[in-house]
Design an enzyme around this catalytic site. Structure first.
Site, PDB file in Angstrom:
ATOM      1  CE1 TYR A 297      -7.538  -6.701   2.969  1.00 32.98           C
ATOM      2  CE2 TYR A 297      -5.917  -7.516   4.794  1.00 32.98           C
ATOM      3  CZ  TYR A 297      -6.500  -6.509   3.804  1.00 32.98           C
ATOM      4  OH  TYR A 297      -5.901  -5.295   3.933  1.00 32.98           O
TER       5      TYR A 297
ATOM      6  CB  ILE B 245      -1.742  -3.678   3.085  1.00 34.73           C
ATOM      7  CG1 ILE B 245      -1.286  -4.649   4.226  1.00 34.73           C
ATOM      8  CG2 ILE B 245      -2.949  -3.009   3.415  1.00 34.73           C
ATOM      9  CD1 ILE B 245      -2.476  -5.487   5.027  1.00 34.73           C
TER      10      ILE B 245
ATOM     11  CD  GLN C 171      -6.451  -9.214  -0.897  1.00 33.12           C
ATOM     12  OE1 GLN C 171      -5.581  -9.867  -1.485  1.00 33.12           O
ATOM     13  NE2 GLN C 171      -7.559  -9.523  -0.694  1.00 33.12           N
ATOM     14  CD  GLU C 172      -7.444  -3.059   1.568  1.00 33.47           C
ATOM     15  OE1 GLU C 172      -8.593  -2.861   1.226  1.00 33.47           O
ATOM     16  OE2 GLU C 172      -7.362  -3.612   2.901  1.00 33.47           O
ATOM     17  CB  SER C 173      -6.168  -0.793  -4.551  1.00 33.82           C
ATOM     18  OG  SER C 173      -4.746  -0.747  -4.817  1.00 33.82           O
TER      19      SER C 173
END
EC number: 4.2.2.n1
Length: 645
Positions: free
Chosen positions: A614, A501, A504-506
């Site tokens: 995502y 997660i 993927q986010e940052s």
């Protein structure tokens, strides 16, 4: 005795100056340079400019000295001579602020109305829009009108409002009589499409007196797109009016698809639309009739429209709708409508194989699935799980020994120091320049060097810049491993999932902020942070600024992920979608599918392309991280794979 005091103080001051000079002369070690750099910055912040002037010369060999020079120049840019700025820019061609300074000084020279000086300083077009407008105005001011008008036209053709500096360029262009009337109308259309009603109104209001009828119609349409039919009937049918009507029609369709659908024949007649233009209107409405609340008549009309459409994305949306409904016949029909190029995408090859398996054509299906397994990502892993076979990750290895020439030089030295000072975003700008200028093999070495330095986000950035997709170790470093171990301990979520997660986010940039306010490694919104801190009784949280601290971010982020994971029965597909799009939307999608489909169909039928991508990425990334942790790397757990969605 009192008369001796001034002499004593002068002696002390001279001794201090002498000591300072000696310190300047011998400040060679990196630690000393860092200390002095911090002292200079502190003095600067306190406006102790005499201290800054005294200390700066002794720091010329420090890698971040150009940043001090930049601050010195920009603090007094209004009084800087062009030669000083030119020398700085030329001396630091790879320094990110130097490029910013070039545009800023172009604007400063424009403020001074030094047009010849501006062109001498910037012979080539500068980077920012404001500077470009000043640059082309300088061209006009010095008699280079053809170049000025071409630049004006390029800057004109946008639906955005341009900086105020552009107004005088556009004014002289218009006054010259060289402004293309079609370009004027095109900007109105672009502004209308961008929803920039204010700009549409301004531009229409500036049209010549003989165009007041169309200008008034444009303003009325911009203020209320529901007037599109009146607009279509009261203006002559031209390419411009047809395009304006289509833009307004799209707005009507967003509000009331049925009203828009019924309006199409009247628009076709009023604006004399051909079949291609008519189909564009049908496509607009068809996009709006994909929900569960459409009537049978609307559904039939929609499918007839899509059957005639040349829009690949619209047909793909219809395929996904069939998947979400568990409509096998529809899946077959709409897959067949895709153009050949689209059919070669991983997702549609998989679903072609799925249909072949249903028909008993196992050999053909397995050939497709085995071919997919040779690739990388979500569907290749799905193919392996469907066949019950092990998926083999292809991992390219960067050279163990990085060429020392790549790790030397001013750019790398600046990156090292910026990372030391936790100036991650500035370091990323420097790193991007460095990586971009290198060959693919050198980019792989730089990725490995960053990996070895524990510059996790820079390692990822280098693999993206070099398209080093199979360099999985550098793409997916075990970043902040100890923190993730600590904050997933005692939770239902796995460490690998939490890291997937965050990746993927940052992309492992701890200082990243999204336009909507999400912050840090796990991209947490301030409101979510406050709610999670209360729910889990997380101590010592004082405010959103702490979300840029890795430990605080991981603590709160893993707690929130645990919350959504538990909400959705420990299912990563649902939890990932909820983390991205919100729990409410996931419940809606679950209600729509109503237990009719499998896991892969549910993922592919997610209507938001961002959320769909995502979820696919997170599941694949989780498998990569489990591989590097020495764990089983199947894409989905048995419970995720076997349940109905």
């Amino acid at each position: 005795m009192d008369r001796a005091k001034p002499f004593v103080w002068r002696l002390v001051a001279a001794s201090v100056c002498l000591l300072t000079f000696c310190h300047l002369a011998r400040a060679d070690s990196l630690e000393e340079q860092r200390n002095r750099y911090a002292q200079i910055k502190q003095a600067w912040d306190n406006r102790q400019m005499d201290v800054v002037e005294q200390m700066m010369p002794g720091l010329k060999d420090y890698p971040l000295y150009p940043y001090l020079e930049y601050r010195k120049i920009t603090d007094d840019l209004m009084n800087q001579p062009a030669i000083a700025v030119t020398q700085f820019v030329r001396a630091n061609p790879t320094l990110p602020p130097a490029r910013t300074l070039q545009s800023r000084f172009v604007n400063e020279l424009a403020r001074r109305e030094d047009w010849r000086g501006l062109l001498a300083f910037s012979p080539e077009k500068p980077g920012t829009t404001e500077a470009q407008c000043n640059y082309y105005y300088a061209k006009w001011s010095t008699g280079q009108t053809e170049a000025a008008w071409q630049g004006a036209k390029d800057l004109w053709l946008t639906g955005k409002s341009q900086p105020n500096a552009c107004d005088k360029l556009f004014s002289v262009w218009r006054a010259s009589g060289k402004q293309d009337p079609l370009a004027y109308l095109e900007r109105i259309r672009l502004a209308m499409k961008a929803g920039n009603t204010g700009l549409v109104t301004v531009l229409a209001g500036q049209m010549p007196a003989e165009y007041q009828t169309i200008a008034s119609a444009i303003i009325t349409l911009a203020n209320d797109p529901n007037n599109v039919l009146i607009f279509a009937r009261t203006t002559g049918a031209t390419d411009f009016t047809r395009q304006m009507a289509e833009v307004a029609f799209a707005s009507v369709a967003r509000q009331d698809a049925e009203n828009a659908r019924l309006m199409i024949p009247s628009l076709v007649q009023a604006q004399k639309l051909n079949e291609e233009q008519t189909q564009a209107l049908r496509d607009i409405v068809a996009w709006r009739l994909m929900g569960n609340d459409v009537t049978d008549a609307q559904a039939k009309w929609r499918d007839d429209a899509i059957m005639r459409s040349q829009s690949t994305s619209l047909i793909e949306r219809r395929v996904r709708m069939a998947l979400g409904m568990g409509d096998r016949r529809g899946l077959n029909t709409w897959l067949a409508r895709l153009p050949m190029e689209a059919k070669e995408k991983d997702e549609w090859r998989y679903w072609q194989a799925d249909l072949l398996l249903e028909r008993g054509r196992d050999a053909e299906a397995k050939e497709i699935l085995h071919a997919l397994m040779q690739k990388r990502g979500f569907y290749p892993m799905v193919a392996a799980q469907r066949l019950g076979e092990e998926y083999t990750l292809k991992i390219d290895k960067a050279p163990a020994n990085v060429n020392s020439a790549l790790t030397q030089g001013p750019e790398m030295a600046r990156v090292r120091e910026l990372m030391y000072w936790n100036l991650d975003n500035t370091a990323r700008s420097e790193w991007a320049n460095l990586v971009k200028s290198r060959s693919k093999s050198e980019q792989a070495q730089l990725a490995r060097y960053a990996f070895n330095q524990h510059w996790w986000d820079l390692s990822v950035q280098a693999t993206i810049a070099g398209k080093l997709w199979d360099h999985l170790e550098e793409r997916f470093p075990l970043a902040y491993n100890d923190l993730f171990t600590r904050y997933t301990r005692g939770k239902d979520i796995s460490q690998s999932y939490a890291m997937a997660i965050a990746r993927q986010e940052s992309a492992w940039n701890p200082k990243v902020k999204s336009p909507v306010g999400a912050s840090g490694l796990m991209q947490i919104m301030p409101g979510t942070a406050t709610h999670t801190v209360k729910m889990f009784s997380i101590p010592d949280y004082r405010g959103p600024g702490q979300l840029l601290e890795p430990e605080t971010n991981i603590n709160i982020g893993t707690s929130y992920l645990q919350y959504v994971y538990q909400q959705f029965g420990n299912n990563r597909i649902f939890a990932s979608a909820a983390y991205n799009a919100g729990p409410g939307r996931v419940r809606t999608w679950l209600g729509n599918s109503a237990g009719r489909i499998d896991a892969v169909a549910f993922v592919e039928s997610i209507p938001f392309s961002e959320t769909r991508g995502y979820v696919k990425n997170v599941l694949a990334y989780d498998a990569y991280y489990r591989h590097f942790m020495g764990q089983k790397e199947a894409l989905m757990s048995d419970s995720e794979w076997q349940r109905r969605y």
